[in-house]
Design a protein around this motif. Structure first.
Motif, PDB file in Angstrom:
ATOM      1  N   PRO A 294     -21.914  -0.550  -2.073  1.00 23.27           N
ATOM      2  CA  PRO A 294     -22.300   0.612  -1.343  1.00 23.27           C
ATOM      3  C   PRO A 294     -23.100   0.492  -0.043  1.00 23.27           C
ATOM      4  CG  PRO A 294     -22.511   1.048  -3.449  1.00 23.27           C
ATOM      5  CD  PRO A 294     -22.416  -0.468  -3.528  1.00 23.27           C
ATOM      6  N   PHE A 295     -23.760  -0.961   0.143  1.00 23.40           N
ATOM      7  CA  PHE A 295     -24.489  -0.954   1.086  1.00 23.40           C
ATOM      8  C   PHE A 295     -23.834  -2.032   2.232  1.00 23.40           C
ATOM      9  CE2 PHE A 295     -27.332  -0.406  -2.751  1.00 23.40           C
ATOM     10  CZ  PHE A 295     -28.307   0.686  -2.345  1.00 23.40           C
ATOM     11  N   GLY A 296     -22.783  -2.356   1.699  1.00 28.02           N
ATOM     12  CA  GLY A 296     -21.933  -3.187   2.830  1.00 28.02           C
ATOM     13  C   GLY A 296     -22.794  -4.516   3.032  1.00 28.02           C
ATOM     14  N   LEU A 297     -23.355  -5.084   2.010  1.00 29.58           N
ATOM     15  CA  LEU A 297     -23.936  -6.345   1.981  1.00 29.58           C
ATOM     16  C   LEU A 297     -23.014  -7.315   1.530  1.00 29.58           C
ATOM     17  CD1 LEU A 297     -27.529  -5.342   0.329  1.00 29.58           C
ATOM     18  CD2 LEU A 297     -26.730  -5.702   3.040  1.00 29.58           C
ATOM     19  N   ILE A 298     -22.083  -7.189   0.549  1.00 31.11           N
ATOM     20  CA  ILE A 298     -21.105  -8.198   0.272  1.00 31.11           C
ATOM     21  C   ILE A 298     -19.813  -7.710   0.047  1.00 31.11           C
ATOM     22  CG2 ILE A 298     -20.649  -9.461  -1.786  1.00 31.11           C
ATOM     23  CD1 ILE A 298     -23.278 -10.217  -1.193  1.00 31.11           C
ATOM     24  N   GLU A 299     -18.884  -8.508   0.734  1.00 37.16           N
ATOM     25  CA  GLU A 299     -17.406  -7.960   0.624  1.00 37.16           C
ATOM     26  C   GLU A 299     -16.767  -9.358   0.272  1.00 37.16           C
ATOM     27  OE1 GLU A 299     -15.430  -5.765   4.248  1.00 37.16           O
ATOM     28  OE2 GLU A 299     -14.626  -7.907   4.489  1.00 37.16           O
ATOM     29  N   LEU A 300     -15.711  -9.248  -0.838  1.00 36.65           N
ATOM     30  CA  LEU A 300     -15.202 -10.356  -1.338  1.00 36.65           C
ATOM     31  C   LEU A 300     -13.390  -9.814  -0.965  1.00 36.65           C
ATOM     32  CD1 LEU A 300     -16.565 -10.653  -4.809  1.00 36.65           C
ATOM     33  CD2 LEU A 300     -16.881 -12.054  -2.822  1.00 36.65           C
ATOM     34  N   ARG A 301     -12.958 -10.923  -0.607  1.00 35.21           N
ATOM     35  CA  ARG A 301     -11.420 -10.664  -0.455  1.00 35.21           C
ATOM     36  C   ARG A 301     -10.783 -11.541  -1.771  1.00 35.21           C
ATOM     37  NH1 ARG A 301      -9.854 -10.893   5.865  1.00 35.21           N
ATOM     38  NH2 ARG A 301     -11.280  -9.332   6.623  1.00 35.21           N
ATOM     39  N   ARG A 302      -9.623 -11.033  -2.069  1.00 34.95           N
ATOM     40  CA  ARG A 302      -8.781 -11.736  -3.060  1.00 34.95           C
ATOM     41  C   ARG A 302      -7.318 -11.383  -2.727  1.00 34.95           C
ATOM     42  NH1 ARG A 302     -12.417 -10.196  -8.344  1.00 34.95           N
ATOM     43  NH2 ARG A 302     -14.268 -11.577  -8.028  1.00 34.95           N
ATOM     44  N   LEU A 303      -6.509 -12.423  -3.165  1.00 29.61           N
ATOM     45  CA  LEU A 303      -5.031 -12.229  -2.944  1.00 29.61           C
ATOM     46  C   LEU A 303      -4.529 -11.717  -4.094  1.00 29.61           C
ATOM     47  CD1 LEU A 303      -4.158 -15.105  -0.460  1.00 29.61           C
ATOM     48  CD2 LEU A 303      -4.382 -12.720  -0.046  1.00 29.61           C
ATOM     49  N   VAL A 304      -3.473 -10.920  -4.210  1.00 32.59           N
ATOM     50  CA  VAL A 304      -2.539 -10.487  -5.169  1.00 32.59           C
ATOM     51  C   VAL A 304      -1.126 -11.286  -4.958  1.00 32.59           C
ATOM     52  CG1 VAL A 304      -1.626  -8.644  -6.588  1.00 32.59           C
ATOM     53  CG2 VAL A 304      -3.858  -8.370  -5.519  1.00 32.59           C
ATOM     54  N   PRO A 305      -0.779 -12.242  -5.943  1.00 32.68           N
ATOM     55  CA  PRO A 305       0.554 -12.942  -5.295  1.00 32.68           C
ATOM     56  C   PRO A 305       1.530 -11.928  -5.482  1.00 32.68           C
ATOM     57  CG  PRO A 305      -0.495 -13.617  -7.513  1.00 32.68           C
ATOM     58  CD  PRO A 305      -1.354 -12.760  -6.803  1.00 32.68           C
ATOM     59  N   GLY A 306       2.595 -12.354  -4.649  1.00 30.81           N
ATOM     60  CA  GLY A 306       4.074 -11.480  -4.745  1.00 30.81           C
ATOM     61  C   GLY A 306       4.372 -11.335  -3.424  1.00 30.81           C
ATOM     62  N   THR A 307       5.573 -11.452  -3.275  1.00 33.42           N
ATOM     63  CA  THR A 307       6.201 -11.169  -1.930  1.00 33.42           C
ATOM     64  C   THR A 307       7.549 -10.553  -2.052  1.00 33.42           C
ATOM     65  OG1 THR A 307       7.108 -13.521  -1.289  1.00 33.42           O
ATOM     66  CG2 THR A 307       5.039 -12.928  -0.695  1.00 33.42           C
ATOM     67  N   ALA A 308       8.017 -10.091  -1.124  1.00 39.07           N
ATOM     68  CA  ALA A 308       9.452  -9.423  -1.156  1.00 39.07           C
ATOM     69  C   ALA A 308      10.145  -9.682   0.111  1.00 39.07           C
ATOM     70  CB  ALA A 308       9.186  -7.859  -1.332  1.00 39.07           C
ATOM     71  N   PRO A 309      11.610 -10.072   0.090  1.00 42.13           N
ATOM     72  CA  PRO A 309      12.041 -10.193   1.530  1.00 42.13           C
ATOM     73  C   PRO A 309      12.374  -8.761   2.182  1.00 42.13           C
ATOM     74  CG  PRO A 309      13.745 -10.819  -0.214  1.00 42.13           C
ATOM     75  CD  PRO A 309      12.177 -10.368  -0.840  1.00 42.13           C
ATOM     76  N   LEU A 310      12.720  -9.004   3.442  1.00 45.98           N
ATOM     77  CA  LEU A 310      13.220  -7.845   4.164  1.00 45.98           C
ATOM     78  C   LEU A 310      14.306  -8.634   5.215  1.00 45.98           C
ATOM     79  CD1 LEU A 310      13.616  -4.904   5.032  1.00 45.98           C
ATOM     80  CD2 LEU A 310      11.908  -5.007   6.430  1.00 45.98           C
ATOM     81  N   VAL A 311      15.622  -8.174   5.120  1.00 45.12           N
ATOM     82  CA  VAL A 311      16.526  -8.635   6.220  1.00 45.12           C
ATOM     83  C   VAL A 311      16.684  -7.533   7.431  1.00 45.12           C
ATOM     84  CG1 VAL A 311      18.588  -9.770   6.580  1.00 45.12           C
ATOM     85  CG2 VAL A 311      17.429 -10.464   4.482  1.00 45.12           C
ATOM     86  N   VAL A 312      16.509  -8.156   8.514  1.00 45.34           N
ATOM     87  CA  VAL A 312      16.731  -7.092   9.600  1.00 45.34           C
ATOM     88  C   VAL A 312      17.931  -7.713  10.351  1.00 45.34           C
ATOM     89  CG1 VAL A 312      15.865  -6.204  11.816  1.00 45.34           C
ATOM     90  CG2 VAL A 312      14.346  -6.291   9.735  1.00 45.34           C
ATOM     91  N   THR A 313      19.191  -6.932  10.268  1.00 47.97           N
ATOM     92  CA  THR A 313      20.569  -7.371  10.845  1.00 47.97           C
ATOM     93  C   THR A 313      20.302  -6.928  12.393  1.00 47.97           C
ATOM     94  OG1 THR A 313      21.539  -5.216  10.286  1.00 47.97           O
ATOM     95  CG2 THR A 313      21.861  -7.073   8.544  1.00 47.97           C
ATOM     96  N   PRO A 314      21.313  -7.512  13.193  1.00 48.45           N
ATOM     97  CA  PRO A 314      21.462  -6.908  14.418  1.00 48.45           C
ATOM     98  C   PRO A 314      21.867  -5.602  14.528  1.00 48.45           C
ATOM     99  CG  PRO A 314      22.531  -8.951  14.219  1.00 48.45           C
ATOM    100  CD  PRO A 314      22.169  -8.378  12.893  1.00 48.45           C
TER     101      PRO A 314
END
Length: 418
Positions: A146-166
């Motif tokens: 709550p005081f903004g003294l500590i900030e941790l970053r963690r990754l949640v694995p997993g991706t999804a593909p998006l195909v952009v056609t012409p």
């Protein structure tokens, strides 16, 4: 504790520095009250690091893309199903999904009330003007005190593909001759009056169904005769995309190559909607019979190749008598032989020829020097396109040329009959 201290923010480091300085000054000056204040300032970020570091979140993310295949300039929706499988609880966390730069800014969500067996579904939209295949994810969560003294970053694995056609342009229907091919024991015939004499028959073979026996022909021939099997005809078309690097000018979305990709995608979609089985072929000879969706997905990833000439190893029995539509860039004298051979194999040959000099900042001197004129001299029906020309208008002009050619052929046939 170590993980928590690694997440010290600038404010947390300032607290530690200020508290340590206060303690040292208090010891040197003999100020007991200042020592207490310094200890409090130092302990506060340490306690925050201990509390935040001991929390063990087991967040999982299930990501789905709707639709998975989207045209350039059209939005796609990303659905995130977040779950907490761990025992730790938290008041609020900041969730940020990682998306490529071409899809826009990274979406951020503040989630509150995270408890055991917690679930939440969030959605956001992405949009790209650039074709290609993009991987969305992984998810990043930010946990802070709550005081903004500590900030941790963690990754949640997993991706999804998006195909952009012409992106594609709706093309008008035009009278295109040729492209019909079929297989079987005979080709369909047009029966003027439905006479039995026009039915194509063959001798009876063991295993033929009796309902296929043509009794009138059997009586005339003195042996059992059956109707030949009809095989459905299909319209086949080949779209040739000249993706040689030496044939194009310009950079990025404003290049002649991207214009050619848009034209090829529009042709594939148009021919598929009108019943053609479409095959996409590139300058290096690679190509396959695919659905229109697979062809558009392939066009989303196509790039230029270093090749001096067009490879026509794919041209053969499947091309003979069929429809070929070519999207060509800058041509050289060495391309004439390949185009002449392709025209010889095809039943109908249409070409959209790009005036790449206009993409390079130069203009064509006269109409006689238009690139389409050299292609038309090889027997193709061709039109020239510049960066400001409309693809649908050029396709309509090809239809008018086809109509004039068909009319001329009809007049010639009439004179021959007379």
């Amino acid at each position: 504790m170590r993980d928590g201290l690694a997440g010290l923010t600038l404010r947390g480091r300032a607290f530690l520095a200020a508290g340590t300085t206060a303690i040292v000054c208090a010891v040197l000056l003999g100020q007991t009250s200042l020592t207490r204040i310094g200890v409090l300032v130092v302990v506060l970020p340490l306690v925050a690091a201990f509390v935040i570091g001991r929390r063990r979140y087991a967040l999982t993310a299930v990501r789905s893309v709707h639709p998975r295949l989207v045209a350039a300039g059209q939005p796609a929706r990303i659905d995130l199903l977040l779950s907490n499988e761990g025992r730790s609880t938290a008041g609020a966390i900041l969730v940020e999904d990682q998306v490529p730069y071409a899809l826009g800014t990274r979406p951020r969500f503040v989630l509150q009330g995270i408890a055991r067996k917690w679930q939440r579904r969030v959605s956001y939209q992405v949009r790209s003007d650039v074709r290609g295949r993009f991987d969305i994810g992984p998810l990043t969560i930010r946990i802070a005190d709550p005081f903004g003294l500590i900030e941790l970053r963690r990754l949640v694995p997993g991706t999804a593909p998006l195909v952009v056609t012409p992106r594609t342009v709706a093309l008008p229907p035009i009278p295109v001759m040729g492209g019909w091919t079929g297989s079987g024991e005979y080709r369909p015939q047009a029966f003027a009056a439905g006479s039995a004499e026009d039915v194509s028959v063959r001798e009876y073979r063991r295993g033929d169904e009796l309902r296929r026996v043509h009794w009138r022909s059997s009586a005339r021939m003195g042996d059992l005769m059956v109707r030949r099997e009809e095989q459905p005809w299909e319209a086949r078309a080949t779209v040739l995309l000249d993706n040689r690097l030496r044939s194009h000018r310009g950079q990025g979305l404003g290049s002649s190559f991207e214009f050619a990709v848009v034209a090829a995608a529009s042709l594939v979609l148009h021919l598929d909607q009108h019943g053609y089985a479409v095959r996409l072929v590139l300058a290096d000879g690679t190509g396959a019979d695919e659905t229109s969706t697979a062809v558009l997905e392939r066009l989303a990833l196509v790039t230029t190749v270093q090749r001096p000439t067009l490879d026509l190893g794919w041209s053969g029995d499947q091309t003979r008598g069929g429809l070929v539509v070519a999207v060509l860039g800058g041509l050289e004298q060495t391309d004439s032989l390949a185009l002449r051979q392709l025209r010889h194999d095809a039943g109908t040959a249409l070409a959209l020829v790009l005036d790449v000099d206009q993409w390079g900042g130069r203009s064509t001197a006269s109409a006689s020097e238009l690139p389409a004129e050299s292609v038309a001299g090889l027997g193709w029906r061709a039109v020239t396109l510049g960066p400001r020309d409309r693809i649908d208008s050029a396709w309509r002009d090809l239809g008018r040329a086809s109509g004039r050619t068909a009319a001329a052929a009809g007049l010639a046939g009439g004179r021959t009959d007379r």
